[in-house]
Design an enzyme around this catalytic site. Structure first.
Site, short mmCIF file in Angstrom:
data_model
loop_
_atom_site.label_atom_id
_atom_site.label_comp_id
_atom_site.label_asym_id
_atom_site.label_seq_id
_atom_site.Cartn_x
_atom_site.Cartn_y
_atom_site.Cartn_z
N ARG A 1 0.85 -1.19 0.00
CA ARG A 1 0.00 0.00 0.00
C ARG A 1 0.88 1.25 0.00
O ARG A 1 1.78 1.37 0.84
CB ARG A 1 -0.90 0.02 1.25
CG ARG A 1 -1.81 -1.19 1.40
CD ARG A 1 -2.97 -1.17 0.44
NE ARG A 1 -3.84 -2.32 0.58
CZ ARG A 1 -4.26 -3.07 -0.46
NH1 ARG A 1 -3.86 -2.81 -1.70
NH2 ARG A 1 -5.07 -4.09 -0.26
N GLY B 1 -8.44 5.95 -0.81
CA GLY B 1 -7.64 4.91 -1.45
C GLY B 1 -6.15 5.04 -1.22
O GLY B 1 -5.42 4.05 -1.24
N GLU C 1 1.41 33.49 2.68
CA GLU C 1 2.11 34.33 1.70
C GLU C 1 2.06 33.76 0.29
O GLU C 1 2.12 34.50 -0.68
CB GLU C 1 3.58 34.44 2.11
CG GLU C 1 3.90 35.68 2.90
CD GLU C 1 5.37 36.06 2.74
OE1 GLU C 1 6.14 35.23 2.23
OE2 GLU C 1 5.73 37.17 3.13
#
Lengths: 181, 181
Positions: free
Chosen positions: B37, B115, B140
Site C-alpha cells: 500500500r 484509497g 504568503e
C-alpha cells in the site's frame, strides 16, 4: 482557467509507485516570489451511484489502510492504464456489486484533493440494475462487503460516521434529490 | 469498524515533506496473502459552506498546481500543527473571504481520497456573515479571488467544469437543500 498560474521552475521526482507517484516542484508565484509544491500523481478513478428498483443505493464496505479503518462507500475503482473511464465504471460496478445496469450515464467529474493530488473521480449513475450470475472478479487484494441501503439507512450511516467519504456523501445527497423527482 | 483489516508487516518511509509524507507498507490481507500500500499522510483540512444574507455562497478561485489549473472552491485550508479544526475554520473564513460569522457550526467530516491518503476535511456552516475591516492575512504563497455566487451561478459553474472539486460539489448540493428549508 489559469488565474494565478504558478510556473514550474524546478522539479524533483521523489517516488514512482505502482499507483501513485510523488514529486516536489519549485514554482514562481504571481508576485514573482517562489514556493515549493508537494504533488501526488494518481491515475484517476470512477465511482458509481447505483440505485436499485426499490430505491436503495448500493454501497460497499472495505478496509482503507490510509485511514486505518473500514469505510462504507459507493462502488469505485482506479482507472487502469489506457482504460476509458466509462469502461472502468461498468467493470467496477460488476466486480464490486455483481450488478449490471440497463441505464448507465456519466454524471460529472471532480478532483478529490486538489491541494496536493491530481486524482479525478468520474461519477456515473446506474439504474435498472440486474444481477449477473457469474460476475467478473475484482482485484485479488480487494475485500469487499456489498450492502443495499435505503436512503434513511444511508442518512443514519452519514450521521454516525460509518459513511465518511466525500464522494459517497455527495452521492447520497444526489440520490436523495434524484429519488424525490 | 475494522472489517477486512490489513495488518502492517513492513513499512518504509519514502518522504517527509512540509505538508505531506509518503510511505509504503506491506500488509497482510484477510486471506493471509500480502499486498503493498502506498500511503500519503496529510494533516487534514477544513472547509466552510458560507452563506450570505442574500442567499449567496462564498467561493474562492485559486490555482491548483497538482491539477495545473485554477479551481473555484468553497473556502478551505489545512489544519496547522496542534490547531483545533474549529479555530482553523474561523481563521480560514476570515483570511480567504474577509468575513466572520455570527452563526458558525460544525457539519461533518469526511475523507477525500481514502484509497491512498488520510486527508480528512471537516466541514462547517457559516451564516449571518459580516465583513471585517482589517481581516487576518492568509499564507504568503496563496493567491485567492473571492466570489459571491447565487445558487444558479454555482449550478452553472458545476455544469461547465469551473467548479471541479468534490467538497464544493457537496457544499453546493447541501446549500441548496438548506436554502429550500
Amino acid at each position: 482557467m489559469n488565474r494565478f498560474e504558478e510556473k514550474t521552475i524546478g522539479r524533483k521526482s521523489i517516488y514512482e509507485g505502482k499507483i501513485i507517484s510523488l514529486r516536489v516542484e519549485d514554482v514562481e508565484l504571481p508576485d514573482g516570489k517562489t514556493a515549493q509544491r508537494e504533488l501526488v500523481d494518481h491515475p484517476g478513478a470512477v465511482a458509481i451511484i447505483a440505485i436499485t428498483d426499490d430505491e436503495k443505493i448500493l454501497l460497499v464496505e472495505q478496509y482503507r489502510k490510509a485511514l486505518k479503518r473500514s469505510l462504507i462507500e459507493i462502488p469505485a475503482g482506479k482507472i487502469e492504464k489506457g482504460e476509458n473511464p466509462d469502461v472502468t465504471a461498468l467493470r467496477e460496478l460488476e466486480e464490486e456489486t455483481g450488478y449490471r445496469a440497463k441505464q448507465f450515464s456519466y454524471l460529472q467529474s471532480f478532483a478529490t484533493s486538489p491541494g496536493f493530488a491530481n486524482e479525478i473521480i468520474h461519477l456515473y449513475i446506474a439504474k435498472d440494475l440486474f444481477k449477473i450470475e457469474h460476475p467478473a472478479k475484482g482485484d485479488e487484494d480487494e475485500f469487499i462487503h456489498l450492502m443495499e441501503c435505503t436512503m434513511a439507512e444511508a442518512d443514519e450511516m452519514m450521521a454516525d460516521g460509518r459513511i465518511f467519504d466525500a464522494k459517497t456523501a455527495f452521492a447520497i445527497l444526489y440520490a436523495k434529490k434524484l429519488l424525490k423527482n
